[in-house]
Design an enzyme around this catalytic site. Structure first.
Site, PDB file in Angstrom:
ATOM      1  N   GLN A   1       0.837  -3.472 -29.436  1.00  0.00           N
ATOM      2  CA  GLN A   1       1.427  -4.764 -29.055  1.00  0.00           C
ATOM      3  C   GLN A   1       2.433  -5.267 -30.091  1.00  0.00           C
ATOM      4  O   GLN A   1       3.215  -6.174 -29.795  1.00  0.00           O
ATOM      5  CB  GLN A   1       0.327  -5.820 -28.855  1.00  0.00           C
ATOM      6  CG  GLN A   1      -0.573  -5.519 -27.666  1.00  0.00           C
ATOM      7  CD  GLN A   1      -1.584  -6.633 -27.469  1.00  0.00           C
ATOM      8  OE1 GLN A   1      -2.634  -6.611 -28.091  1.00  0.00           O
ATOM      9  NE2 GLN A   1      -1.261  -7.600 -26.635  1.00  0.00           N
TER      10      GLN A   1
ATOM     11  N   HIS B   1      -5.951  -0.827 -24.951  1.00  0.00           N
ATOM     12  CA  HIS B   1      -4.542  -0.828 -25.379  1.00  0.00           C
ATOM     13  C   HIS B   1      -4.182   0.451 -26.129  1.00  0.00           C
ATOM     14  O   HIS B   1      -3.040   0.917 -26.058  1.00  0.00           O
ATOM     15  CB  HIS B   1      -4.274  -2.008 -26.327  1.00  0.00           C
ATOM     16  CG  HIS B   1      -3.886  -3.284 -25.637  1.00  0.00           C
ATOM     17  ND1 HIS B   1      -2.738  -3.403 -24.880  1.00  0.00           N
ATOM     18  CD2 HIS B   1      -4.470  -4.505 -25.627  1.00  0.00           C
ATOM     19  CE1 HIS B   1      -2.652  -4.649 -24.428  1.00  0.00           C
ATOM     20  NE2 HIS B   1      -3.686  -5.339 -24.862  1.00  0.00           N
TER      21      HIS B   1
ATOM     22  N   HIS C   1     -11.062  -4.567 -24.036  1.00  0.00           N
ATOM     23  CA  HIS C   1      -9.654  -4.859 -23.738  1.00  0.00           C
ATOM     24  C   HIS C   1      -8.746  -4.278 -24.828  1.00  0.00           C
ATOM     25  O   HIS C   1      -7.763  -3.594 -24.532  1.00  0.00           O
ATOM     26  CB  HIS C   1      -9.483  -6.380 -23.618  1.00  0.00           C
ATOM     27  CG  HIS C   1      -8.075  -6.829 -23.406  1.00  0.00           C
ATOM     28  ND1 HIS C   1      -7.648  -7.429 -22.246  1.00  0.00           N
ATOM     29  CD2 HIS C   1      -6.975  -6.767 -24.209  1.00  0.00           C
ATOM     30  CE1 HIS C   1      -6.349  -7.700 -22.342  1.00  0.00           C
ATOM     31  NE2 HIS C   1      -5.925  -7.325 -23.536  1.00  0.00           N
ATOM     32  N   GLU C   2      -9.096  -4.540 -26.100  1.00  0.00           N
ATOM     33  CA  GLU C   2      -8.243  -4.068 -27.207  1.00  0.00           C
ATOM     34  C   GLU C   2      -8.263  -2.543 -27.316  1.00  0.00           C
ATOM     35  O   GLU C   2      -7.233  -1.924 -27.558  1.00  0.00           O
ATOM     36  CB  GLU C   2      -8.662  -4.706 -28.532  1.00  0.00           C
ATOM     37  CG  GLU C   2      -8.532  -6.222 -28.576  1.00  0.00           C
ATOM     38  CD  GLU C   2      -7.208  -6.745 -28.049  1.00  0.00           C
ATOM     39  OE1 GLU C   2      -6.162  -6.099 -28.262  1.00  0.00           O
ATOM     40  OE2 GLU C   2      -7.209  -7.804 -27.395  1.00  0.00           O
TER      41      GLU C   2
ATOM     42  N   GLY D   1      -7.591 -11.265 -29.706  1.00  0.00           N
ATOM     43  CA  GLY D   1      -7.507  -9.857 -30.065  1.00  0.00           C
ATOM     44  C   GLY D   1      -6.064  -9.405 -30.018  1.00  0.00           C
ATOM     45  O   GLY D   1      -5.237 -10.014 -29.333  1.00  0.00           O
TER      46      GLY D   1
ATOM     47  N   CYS E   1      -3.850 -11.522 -21.753  1.00  0.00           N
ATOM     48  CA  CYS E   1      -3.344 -10.612 -22.783  1.00  0.00           C
ATOM     49  C   CYS E   1      -2.083 -11.224 -23.383  1.00  0.00           C
ATOM     50  O   CYS E   1      -1.242 -11.748 -22.640  1.00  0.00           O
ATOM     51  CB  CYS E   1      -3.015  -9.264 -22.146  1.00  0.00           C
ATOM     52  SG  CYS E   1      -2.354  -8.067 -23.312  1.00  0.00           S
ATOM     53  N   LEU E   2      -1.964 -11.163 -24.710  1.00  0.00           N
ATOM     54  CA  LEU E   2      -0.783 -11.751 -25.358  1.00  0.00           C
ATOM     55  C   LEU E   2       0.512 -11.065 -24.931  1.00  0.00           C
ATOM     56  O   LEU E   2       1.586 -11.639 -25.062  1.00  0.00           O
ATOM     57  CB  LEU E   2      -0.934 -11.684 -26.886  1.00  0.00           C
ATOM     58  CG  LEU E   2      -2.033 -12.571 -27.489  1.00  0.00           C
ATOM     59  CD1 LEU E   2      -2.144 -12.338 -28.989  1.00  0.00           C
ATOM     60  CD2 LEU E   2      -1.769 -14.039 -27.193  1.00  0.00           C
TER      61      LEU E   2
END
Ligand code: NI
Length: 168
Positions: free
Chosen positions: A51, A135, A131-132, A46, A89-90
């Site tokens: 991000q 953000h 999660h996304e 995701g 998380c990226l």
């Protein structure tokens, strides 16, 4: 394919609230494409617009079977039943934490053309969606994690996943 740079913890973009998308144009389509390419390139499941430095309510999710392009997404249902598991998380490379999320959620979003649709997600997909969407309000999993995993625990988990895949 145009890859975008993924910002990491410390970049203030990650902590800001994103604005709704009101223009469904070529630029949005290109951003969605770039975000998906960037997510796949980074081997993530995701990616949210902040991000890649864009403060708009946009996310992409693909846990391996379908690419969801989510514009102006909101969670309209959360199950009382919860799930507890590992999350990464990226924007926080090489870190993992234990996070509790609803086991099922329903997400209402718009597609790249502005058409509204709903996704009923459970298990890992529900986790990825939560999660996304977090953000988009400047929230990160580390804000709600029960604890952070050590490097040994992360490696152990990766090994157990490989064993599971061997069995399938
Ligand atoms: Ni993330």
């Amino acid at each position: 394919m145009a890859l975008r740079k993924i910002v990491t913890l410390g970049d203030e973009t990650l902590r800001r609230e994103c604005k709704k998308v009101d223009k469904f144009n070529l630029r949005l389509s290109m951003l969605l494409k770039d975000m998906a390419d960037t997510m796949y390139d980074a081997e993530g499941v995701g990616l949210a617009a902040p991000q890649v430095g864009i403060l708009r309510r946009i996310a992409v999710v693909d846990i391996g079977d379908h690419l969801y392009e989510l514009v102006n997404p909101e969670i309209i249902y959360r199950s009382e039943e919860q799930q507890t598991g590992m999350e990464g998380c990226l924007s926080l490379p090489d870190r993992r934490g234990i996070v509790t999320r609803p086991r099922k959620v329903t997400v209402r979003a718009q597609d790249r053309h502005g058409r509204t649709f709903e996704v009923e997600a459970e298990g890992f997909l529900a986790r990825a969606m939560c999660h996304e969407l977090d953000h988009l309000d400047g929230h990160l999993y580390i804000d709600i994690m029960e604890r952070e995993l050590s490097e040994e625990e992360i490696q152990e988990y990766a090994r157990s996943q490989e064993l599971t895949e061997d069995r399938e």
